[in-house]
Design a protein around this motif. Sequence first.
Motif, PDB file in Angstrom:
ATOM      1  N   THR A  67       0.831  -1.212   0.000  1.00  0.00           N
ATOM      2  CA  THR A  67       0.000   0.000   0.000  1.00  0.00           C
ATOM      3  C   THR A  67       0.859   1.252   0.000  1.00  0.00           C
ATOM      4  OG1 THR A  67      -1.713  -1.210   1.195  1.00  0.00           O
ATOM      5  CG2 THR A  67      -1.854   1.195   1.210  1.00  0.00           C
ATOM      6  N   GLU A  68       2.007   1.162   0.688  1.00  0.00           N
ATOM      7  CA  GLU A  68       2.907   2.317   0.762  1.00  0.00           C
ATOM      8  C   GLU A  68       3.813   2.417  -0.456  1.00  0.00           C
ATOM      9  OE1 GLU A  68       4.971   1.708   4.389  1.00  0.00           O
ATOM     10  OE2 GLU A  68       3.287   2.341   5.678  1.00  0.00           O
ATOM     11  N   GLY A  69       3.649   1.521  -1.412  1.00  0.00           N
ATOM     12  CA  GLY A  69       4.413   1.627  -2.654  1.00  0.00           C
ATOM     13  C   GLY A  69       5.633   0.755  -2.718  1.00  0.00           C
ATOM     14  N   SER A  70       5.901  -0.030  -1.712  1.00  0.00           N
ATOM     15  CA  SER A  70       7.049  -0.930  -1.747  1.00  0.00           C
ATOM     16  C   SER A  70       6.742  -2.117  -2.658  1.00  0.00           C
ATOM     17  CB  SER A  70       7.387  -1.417  -0.339  1.00  0.00           C
ATOM     18  OG  SER A  70       7.692  -0.315   0.508  1.00  0.00           O
ATOM     19  N   SER A  71       7.785  -2.853  -2.978  1.00  0.00           N
ATOM     20  CA  SER A  71       7.621  -4.055  -3.797  1.00  0.00           C
ATOM     21  C   SER A  71       7.995  -5.281  -2.965  1.00  0.00           C
ATOM     22  CB  SER A  71       8.516  -3.979  -5.047  1.00  0.00           C
ATOM     23  OG  SER A  71       9.879  -4.039  -4.679  1.00  0.00           O
ATOM     24  N   LEU A  72       7.704  -6.475  -3.533  1.00  0.00           N
ATOM     25  CA  LEU A  72       7.977  -7.725  -2.826  1.00  0.00           C
ATOM     26  C   LEU A  72       9.465  -8.036  -2.760  1.00  0.00           C
ATOM     27  CD1 LEU A  72       5.085  -9.946  -4.277  1.00  0.00           C
ATOM     28  CD2 LEU A  72       5.153  -8.687  -2.115  1.00  0.00           C
ATOM     29  N   THR A  73      10.292  -7.248  -3.460  1.00  0.00           N
ATOM     30  CA  THR A  73      11.736  -7.515  -3.434  1.00  0.00           C
ATOM     31  C   THR A  73      12.508  -6.468  -2.645  1.00  0.00           C
ATOM     32  OG1 THR A  73      11.948  -6.338  -5.544  1.00  0.00           O
ATOM     33  CG2 THR A  73      11.638  -8.744  -5.640  1.00  0.00           C
ATOM     34  N   ASP A  74      11.767  -5.531  -2.020  1.00  0.00           N
ATOM     35  CA  ASP A  74      12.454  -4.493  -1.251  1.00  0.00           C
ATOM     36  C   ASP A  74      13.224  -5.119  -0.096  1.00  0.00           C
ATOM     37  OD1 ASP A  74      11.573  -2.568  -2.887  1.00  0.00           O
ATOM     38  OD2 ASP A  74       9.984  -1.811  -1.565  1.00  0.00           O
ATOM     39  N   LYS A  75      14.318  -4.433   0.258  1.00  0.00           N
ATOM     40  CA  LYS A  75      15.201  -4.950   1.298  1.00  0.00           C
ATOM     41  C   LYS A  75      14.480  -5.069   2.632  1.00  0.00           C
ATOM     42  CE  LYS A  75      19.682  -4.085   3.458  1.00  0.00           C
ATOM     43  NZ  LYS A  75      20.878  -3.197   3.515  1.00  0.00           N
ATOM     44  N   ASP A  76      13.641  -4.079   2.970  1.00  0.00           N
ATOM     45  CA  ASP A  76      12.927  -4.129   4.254  1.00  0.00           C
ATOM     46  C   ASP A  76      11.994  -5.349   4.326  1.00  0.00           C
ATOM     47  OD1 ASP A  76      14.205  -1.862   5.074  1.00  0.00           O
ATOM     48  OD2 ASP A  76      12.545  -0.525   4.482  1.00  0.00           O
ATOM     49  N   PHE A  77      11.322  -5.620   3.209  1.00  0.00           N
ATOM     50  CA  PHE A  77      10.402  -6.759   3.182  1.00  0.00           C
ATOM     51  C   PHE A  77      11.159  -8.081   3.324  1.00  0.00           C
ATOM     52  CE2 PHE A  77       7.884  -9.898   0.758  1.00  0.00           C
ATOM     53  CZ  PHE A  77       6.766  -9.935   1.574  1.00  0.00           C
ATOM     54  N   VAL A  78      12.306  -8.152   2.605  1.00  0.00           N
ATOM     55  CA  VAL A  78      13.121  -9.374   2.663  1.00  0.00           C
ATOM     56  C   VAL A  78      13.679  -9.568   4.067  1.00  0.00           C
ATOM     57  CG1 VAL A  78      15.195 -10.499   1.777  1.00  0.00           C
ATOM     58  CG2 VAL A  78      13.663  -9.275   0.215  1.00  0.00           C
ATOM     59  N   ASN A  79      14.129  -8.481   4.682  1.00  0.00           N
ATOM     60  CA  ASN A  79      14.653  -8.586   6.052  1.00  0.00           C
ATOM     61  C   ASN A  79      13.572  -9.046   7.032  1.00  0.00           C
ATOM     62  OD1 ASN A  79      17.242  -7.814   5.259  1.00  0.00           O
ATOM     63  ND2 ASN A  79      16.865  -5.627   5.661  1.00  0.00           N
ATOM     64  N   TYR A  80      12.373  -8.539   6.834  1.00  0.00           N
ATOM     65  CA  TYR A  80      11.268  -8.943   7.721  1.00  0.00           C
ATOM     66  C   TYR A  80      11.003 -10.444   7.604  1.00  0.00           C
ATOM     67  CZ  TYR A  80       6.586  -9.393   9.659  1.00  0.00           C
ATOM     68  OH  TYR A  80       5.513  -9.797  10.395  1.00  0.00           O
TER      69      TYR A  80
END
Length: 490
Positions: free
Chosen positions: A62-75
């Motif tokens: 929703t905030e515009g991130s993608s499924l490959t963003d570093k924050d998402f991967v770290n989570y």
Amino acid sequence: MAQPKSMYLRQVTVMLGLIILCMTLLGAGFFSLSYRYQLQEIQSTLDRNAGFISDYASVALTEGSSLTDKDFVNYIQSVVLLTDTTVLVCNTEGLVVCAAGTNWNQELLTSGEVSIPAWATNQLLSGRSYSGMTTFDGIFNTRCYVTSEVLSPLVRDQNTGELVSSNVPTGFLFVANDATSVMEFLQHTFQLFFITAIAVLLITLIICSFTVQKMVDPLKSMCSFAHRFARGEVDVRITDYKNRNDEIGELAAAFNAMADSLAQAEQKRSEFVANVSHELKTPMTTIAGFADGILDGTIPPEKERESLQVISSETRRLSRLVRRMLELSRLQSSERVAAQEQFDAAEILLRVLVSLETKITEKDLEVETHLPHGPVMVWGDPDAVTQVCYNLLDNAVKFASPKGLLTLKITTKAGKAYIAIGNQGETIPPEQLTHIFDRFHKADSSRSTHKDGVGLGLYIVKTLLNTYKEDIFVTSENGFTEFTFTLSEV
């Protein structure tokens, strides 16, 4: 000849079979329940973790991130470390864009593009969730239990203003847990259960062997006693189990009672043969002696008639003895059918009294009757009761003192008619009363005074009454003897 099956082996086999069956059913139920419980725990954990990741991904998208963003991967990697699971994220075409965990084929993922099998993504695209055991065509190193979520951004509801899922798939999330741990748990549990079952079976075998042996040993002992008894050792008795208050003790008591009864029957049979031999020998010896005396001239002509009268008397006595024995044999065989009909017992008794009027008159006896005014209706066989009354009344007349008293009495009580026949004469000793209904039993005084008796009349009376399950009693005191028998009232 086939060997008999051992009761010991049969009982032990049955008990062990039951234990094995119970252990098998218990084990199957336990393992099934444990397996289902483990799967439910894994599914609950995976669904919870997938829900956390899905919520985080929805906010990020929703905030515009993608499924490959570093924050998402770290989570995702943080979740994997905390939950010891494997996570795969793919786009709507099934291409894996993120993978975390240790239970996936790293060579396959690093060699190029890897796609989730189409059957899994198509199921999610059709609106159905996916969960099950799979390796995803080799993506996972081992079979894993997998659950899934659809990743989509959030949009604000125009009516409520709240953020809700847009239901527009951006990607798919698969969270997996190695199923090997479940199988290892079940394997260890099975090993423990198997060892416990073997121990239980061994303990059961020992206990069953001891218990069954304790049960079989008395039976073997009794079997040995029975064989010895069958070989003629009629004095053998079981004494080892008299004090046991169980079925074995009852069986031992029953065996001893049977042995006593058979021994008494054998003794009575021997006595019967001896009595028959004696009763037949006496008249035959007399007949032969007088006949030879007439033939060889030892007896003078003037005494031949007297000798012939003795021969005739002994012949009739021999005939009565044979007739009574045949009658007794017929009573004790199955030829006699106990007829049941109603009749007046008082009428039967008076009819027999009239038939013996001549003998009563010869001894000048006084007859005293105590009979009810009306008929005494009873059940039974009139002919058999007539014979009972005749034998008892004939005996009473025979052994009554000249000019003595003869009594006939009928009373009723509790559905029974009591017919009593008594006479004044010699008192029967108490030791004779206990044997008075035996075959060929005659008191010493009667043997000398009444030689025409054969000692079967009272035994026939008792046998006839036993046929109808009736009783007979005798009392003898102060020169008065009375026989009383029962009949069932109508």
